[in-house]
Design a protein around this motif. Sequence first.
Motif, short mmCIF file in Angstrom:
data_model
loop_
_atom_site.label_atom_id
_atom_site.label_comp_id
_atom_site.label_asym_id
_atom_site.label_seq_id
_atom_site.Cartn_x
_atom_site.Cartn_y
_atom_site.Cartn_z
N LEU A 1 3.15 -3.66 7.83
CA LEU A 1 2.14 -2.93 8.58
C LEU A 1 1.73 -3.73 9.83
CD1 LEU A 1 0.23 -0.44 8.70
CD2 LEU A 1 -1.47 -1.89 7.59
N ASP A 2 1.50 -5.02 9.65
CA ASP A 2 1.14 -5.88 10.78
C ASP A 2 2.23 -5.87 11.85
OD1 ASP A 2 -1.23 -6.50 9.49
OD2 ASP A 2 -0.54 -8.45 8.77
N VAL B 1 2.10 -2.62 13.78
CA VAL B 1 0.98 -2.62 14.71
C VAL B 1 1.30 -3.48 15.92
CG1 VAL B 1 -1.42 -3.37 15.02
CG2 VAL B 1 -0.76 -2.10 12.96
N ARG C 1 1.73 -5.43 3.63
CA ARG C 1 0.80 -5.77 4.70
C ARG C 1 1.54 -6.41 5.87
NH1 ARG C 1 -4.17 -4.33 4.08
NH2 ARG C 1 -5.06 -4.28 2.03
N THR D 1 -1.66 5.48 2.89
CA THR D 1 -2.66 4.52 3.36
C THR D 1 -2.19 3.87 4.65
OG1 THR D 1 -3.34 4.11 1.09
CG2 THR D 1 -3.96 2.45 2.73
N ALA D 2 -0.93 3.48 4.70
CA ALA D 2 -0.38 2.86 5.91
C ALA D 2 -0.43 3.84 7.08
CB ALA D 2 1.05 2.40 5.66
N MET E 1 0.85 -1.19 0.00
CA MET E 1 0.00 0.00 0.00
C MET E 1 0.89 1.23 0.00
SD MET E 1 -1.28 -0.27 3.95
CE MET E 1 -1.25 -2.06 3.95
N LYS F 1 -2.53 6.28 7.52
CA LYS F 1 -3.93 6.40 7.94
C LYS F 1 -4.32 5.21 8.82
CE LYS F 1 -8.00 8.17 6.08
NZ LYS F 1 -7.89 9.39 5.43
N LYS F 2 -3.92 4.01 8.41
CA LYS F 2 -4.23 2.81 9.19
C LYS F 2 -3.54 2.83 10.56
CE LYS F 2 -5.12 -0.26 5.26
NZ LYS F 2 -6.43 -0.80 5.56
N LEU F 3 -2.38 3.46 10.63
CA LEU F 3 -1.64 3.56 11.90
C LEU F 3 -2.09 4.75 12.74
CD1 LEU F 3 1.94 2.73 10.57
CD2 LEU F 3 0.52 1.27 12.05
N GLY F 4 -2.88 5.64 12.14
CA GLY F 4 -3.35 6.82 12.86
C GLY F 4 -2.28 7.87 13.09
#
Length: 130
Positions: A36-37, A40, A33, A10-11, A6, A13-16
Amino acid sequence: MKAQTMKAATAAKKLGIYLPAAPEDFRDREISRTELDALVAEPPAWLQELRADGPHPRDVVARKLGVSNSGLARGGITEALTTAQIKDLLADPPEWLVAERATQAAVRAENARVKQRDAERAARRAAEER
């Protein structure tokens, strides 16, 4: 098979997190992905610091202030804010923030009322069908 990736935006946004405040090696590439995982599951120091101290993206600022994104714009807040700046606003709220928080509270109350009304109607319909 190629790993799914991504854009950094986008990453973020997913992480805030606020993308411009992220390290350059995060901003300037695609994020898988799996990466990203991992971020997190075990956030590195830079990510923990960004989440704790900011600067925060608009949606996070709005949530922390208890207003909508539109309310933030109406209040003239267009830039990312740090946690300290948010705390200052909450400690001595300007007039626009007081008004926007009241508006947000009224919207939430109305949404709860409508949800309750709809649940009661559904319960009545279910009872009538028996």
